[in-house]
Motif scaffolding. Structure first.
Motif, short mmCIF file in Angstrom:
data_model
loop_
_atom_site.label_atom_id
_atom_site.label_comp_id
_atom_site.label_asym_id
_atom_site.label_seq_id
_atom_site.Cartn_x
_atom_site.Cartn_y
_atom_site.Cartn_z
N HIS A 72 0.85 -1.18 0.00
CA HIS A 72 0.00 0.00 0.00
C HIS A 72 0.90 1.24 0.00
CE1 HIS A 72 -3.76 -2.11 0.56
NE2 HIS A 72 -3.25 -2.78 1.58
N VAL A 104 -4.25 6.92 2.33
CA VAL A 104 -3.93 5.76 1.50
C VAL A 104 -4.31 6.11 0.07
CG1 VAL A 104 -4.41 3.33 1.05
CG2 VAL A 104 -4.27 4.16 3.42
N ASP A 115 -11.00 2.18 6.09
CA ASP A 115 -10.65 1.22 7.15
C ASP A 115 -9.14 1.18 7.38
OD1 ASP A 115 -13.29 0.56 7.51
OD2 ASP A 115 -13.22 -1.23 6.25
N LEU A 116 -8.38 1.18 6.28
CA LEU A 116 -6.92 1.13 6.42
C LEU A 116 -6.39 2.43 7.02
CD1 LEU A 116 -4.25 -0.24 6.12
CD2 LEU A 116 -4.20 0.40 3.70
N HIS A 119 -7.02 2.31 10.63
CA HIS A 119 -6.12 1.36 11.29
C HIS A 119 -4.73 1.98 11.46
CE1 HIS A 119 -4.68 -3.10 11.62
NE2 HIS A 119 -4.61 -2.45 12.77
#
Length: 225
Positions: A72, A104, A115-116, A119
């Motif tokens: 990523h 991201v 979501d990433l 996180h």
């Protein structure tokens, strides 16, 4: 009857006193928060006053994280700080990195992007807040530039309250009005800064479910007068 009235008066008095105390406490908390914000603003202004060139809002750090099944990439913004120069080269500097701006870039909205990002920031599930950068506790990272030899920049990088010296190759251009810094891709070990989630060097039973310790970074910073 007199006793009932007296009790009612006592209860009313106590309730009023409690409300006054609550209001006073809330006002005190608001005053304290305002004072803290003013102190932080003044601190930033004093820091920036030390520098001949002030960081421009377009400054970013590009990052890449990898794992066996893919990778990523994204950015995080450099929002404050500045640099000093002498004889067309940088001599010192400080950069404040706003960890709340972690984005991201390789995922689309609704495709796991949010979501990433949550996180990475630690703003999602409470049990996961310290998996990566825990922005609630550590909202900023810093880089203090100590030297530049014409090829490599050396300085102290602080993430999650942990400071390590790092060095990376960079091209620096200095004019009367601005300084541009663009590094080549370089790597840091995230575990050195307490970012341990899914690290094979920290947890021994991950098999192929690990994330590589090394992160790749590229600095693209501008400072102006």
């Amino acid at each position: 009857m007199k006793k009932i009235i007296l009790n009612a008066l006592v209860i009313s008095t106590l309730t009023l006193a409690s409300c006054n105390n609550t209001n006073t406490q809330q006002k005190a908390e608001m005053t304290t928060e305002t004072e803290q914000m003013q102190m932080e603003t003044e601190k930033v202004q004093k820091e920036e006053a030390k520098f001949a060139y002030t960081v421009a809002p377009t400054s970013v750090i590009e990052w890449v994280g990898t794992k066996p099944t893919g990778k990523h990439n994204g950015t995080v913004n450099v929002t404050e700080g500045g640099v000093n120069t002498d004889n067309q080269t940088i001599t010192s500097g400080k950069f404040i990195i706003d960890m709340n701006t972690i984005t991201v870039s390789d995922l689309a909205a609704g495709d796991g992007k949010e979501d990433l990002e949550e996180h990475l920031k630690g703003t999602g599930k409470e049990e996961a807040e310290d998996h990566f950068f825990n922005v609630k506790k550590f909202p900023t990272a810093t880089f203090e530039l100590k030297s530049f030899d014409g090829t490599n920049i050396v300085g102290d990088l602080t993430i999650k309250g942990i400071t390590k010296e790092v060095s990376f190759p960079a091209t620096v251009t200095v004019t009367d009005t601005e300084v541009n810094i663009e590094s080549k891709a370089f790597k840091i070990n995230r575990v050195d800064f307490g970012v341990n989630y899914a690290s094979k060097s920290v947890f021994g039973d991950l098999k192929d479910k690990f994330i590589n310790d090394e992160m790749e970074l590229v600095v693209k910073a501008k400072a102006t007068k």
